[in-house]
Design a protein around this motif. Structure first.
Motif, mmCIF file in Angstrom:
data_model
loop_
_atom_site.group_PDB
_atom_site.id
_atom_site.type_symbol
_atom_site.label_atom_id
_atom_site.label_comp_id
_atom_site.label_asym_id
_atom_site.label_seq_id
_atom_site.Cartn_x
_atom_site.Cartn_y
_atom_site.Cartn_z
ATOM 1 N N GLY A 1 0.764 -1.235 0.000
ATOM 2 C CA GLY A 1 0.000 0.000 0.000
ATOM 3 C C GLY A 1 0.796 1.286 0.000
ATOM 4 O O GLY A 1 0.257 2.347 0.304
ATOM 5 N N ARG A 2 2.083 1.205 -0.328
ATOM 6 C CA ARG A 2 2.895 2.425 -0.359
ATOM 7 C C ARG A 2 4.063 2.275 -1.325
ATOM 8 O O ARG A 2 4.405 1.165 -1.725
ATOM 9 C CB ARG A 2 3.424 2.766 1.031
ATOM 10 N N THR A 3 4.681 3.399 -1.674
ATOM 11 C CA THR A 3 5.880 3.379 -2.496
ATOM 12 C C THR A 3 7.067 3.038 -1.607
ATOM 13 O O THR A 3 7.241 3.630 -0.542
ATOM 14 C CB THR A 3 6.115 4.747 -3.171
ATOM 15 N N VAL A 4 7.860 2.086 -2.048
ATOM 16 C CA VAL A 4 9.033 1.647 -1.293
ATOM 17 C C VAL A 4 10.274 2.055 -2.077
ATOM 18 O O VAL A 4 10.412 1.726 -3.248
ATOM 19 C CB VAL A 4 9.016 0.110 -1.110
ATOM 20 N N ASP A 5 11.158 2.820 -1.433
ATOM 21 C CA ASP A 5 12.427 3.213 -2.047
ATOM 22 C C ASP A 5 13.524 2.315 -1.501
ATOM 23 O O ASP A 5 14.146 2.614 -0.489
ATOM 24 C CB ASP A 5 12.757 4.677 -1.734
#
Length: 74
Positions: free
Chosen positions: A37-41
């Protein structure tokens, strides 16, 4: 095996909102992506891991230092 000792299928635990959660490693993330559910860097140098809770089945993403492999001293 990964340099940090974690790989897909490993039993792990982590802290979430003051509680210990147990689950399994689903995958190692080594690039920018959408997960849990989120952008992972993440990168090859600083990977992150998608994990699945044994109790709820929900997924989360954590850095390796936040995960403790079951049976391994912390």
């Amino acid at each position: 095996m990964a340099k940090d000792g974690l790989r897909k299928g490993d039993d792990v635990s982590w802290n979430s909102h003051g509680r210990k959660v147990t689950g399994k490693v689903r995958k190692k993330i080594t690039g920018r992506t959408w997960a849990a559910g989120r952008t992972v860097d993440a990168s090859e140098e600083e990977p992150q891991y998608e994990v699945e809770s044994n109790k709820s089945g929900r997924t989360a993403v954590h850095k390796p230092q936040a995960l403790h492999r079951k049976g391994k001293a912390s």
